[in-house]
Design a protein around this motif. Sequence first.
Motif: not given
Length: 479
Positions: A92-95, A353-359, A383-388, A418-420
């Motif tokens: 929801a935050g990402n959206k 598991l290892a997103p190149p773009l962390q956020g 926003w953080s990729a790891n939150s999802t 991983p790409f926003g």
Amino acid sequence: MDFFFVSLLGLFVSFVFFSLNFIFYKNKSSSSGTLPPGKTGLPVVGETLEFLTTGWKGYPEKFIYDRMAKYSSKVFRTHLLGEKAAVFCGAAGNKFLFSNENKLVQAWWPASFDKVFPSSNQTSSKEEAIKMRKMLPNFLKPEALQRYIGIMDHIAQRHFTDDWENKNEIVAFPLAKKFTFWLACRLFVSVEDPNHVARFADPFDLLASGLISLPIDLPGTPFNRAIKASNFIRKELVAIIKQRKLDLAEGKASPTQDILSHMLLTSDENGKFMHELDIADKILGLLIGGHDTASSACTFVIKFLAELPEVYDGVYREQIEIAKSKAPGELLNWEDIKKMKYSWNVACEVMRLAPPLQGAFREAITDFMYNGFEIPKGWKLYWSANSTHRNPEFFPEPLKFDPSRFDGSGPAPFTFVPFGGGPRMCPGKEYARLEILVFMHHLVKRFKWEKIIPDEKIVVNPMPIPAKGLPVRLYPHTA
């Protein structure tokens, strides 16, 4: 030297703390609404050090998940990089952030970026990025990139022949960087000669590492070295640009051969063309973005395939079938890429598991409410990729490596990022997909391998990389 700069930083922080403590508390925001729960940490420094050190220790998700558990799983307050900030969590935050680009939020980078990426027309890096995003889609859309697959294949063949074959052991991360940087140089500015590429490589390493360092512009600091490296690269690029102008005028270069030609021949809405230094800045940013994240992804492909033989076998079967279908000397093409479905599922699971773009950061351009909390204008939003990506709500057994998550329609919207996403989704997403798949093709058809350091630590700074570069022992396939 490192101790000196740490001591200097400590004195600086102490001075700022005691000098501005009264000012900060006197002028705290007296918002009429309820701010998100959380804490802002120390004055000035905030929670920046904890935010960065969890990544340096190899678990960047800890900063996010600790606060999601303590304050809110939707949004929490913090203070990062000298700015009041809110972290938006979950799909929801990402959206929300991705869907409100240029409505409620806009892109944001620290002011230090403008010192590393100066522009001759004195606009900010943010304004220049907007211009760039308008220009890139025509070059980076899938149908345009299809004609470059053969070039990618050719570069990959040369790379593996020169740097992998006849070697018993290699260090994966530097070689992955070398491949993706060579490819970016060839496709963006038509520089293919390895010696010319190598001339750029060391300054680019200094530039990339300095971008995420403390913005202290003193001799010997990483940030100062990044500025010097940027100036060196820009001079080199200006020389290439001047020569390309002559070549285009004399018919020695093609208008469609690379992004550089595209920039030189494309005007803005007012019919104006970019200055040489502006083009150099754009190319500089593209060369960084075009190889750093992909090199991280390629490195972690190597790591996970070494650890998971059954996954390696699936990728090998798919790629060897494609290799056997090719005539001697025939290059990969778009039809071959479309057959690499399992390989791309594996690459996606690697990036989960290892997103190149962390956020990434945004900035609130007006006051607005989110999830019952007020977000004041000017706040920075992360926003953080790891939150999802590592959240069992969206990915059951999140630590399990399972490429089948990407079968069919794949993960739910706004969970795999991983790409926003939204208008600011990385315009190079398709480019990254092609270079990662071409890399995987050449890697697995040539070798099996094993990790030399079984439990090598992973650090995030700002991308995930193995602490020792991932040394591996190679076992070539016999013909």
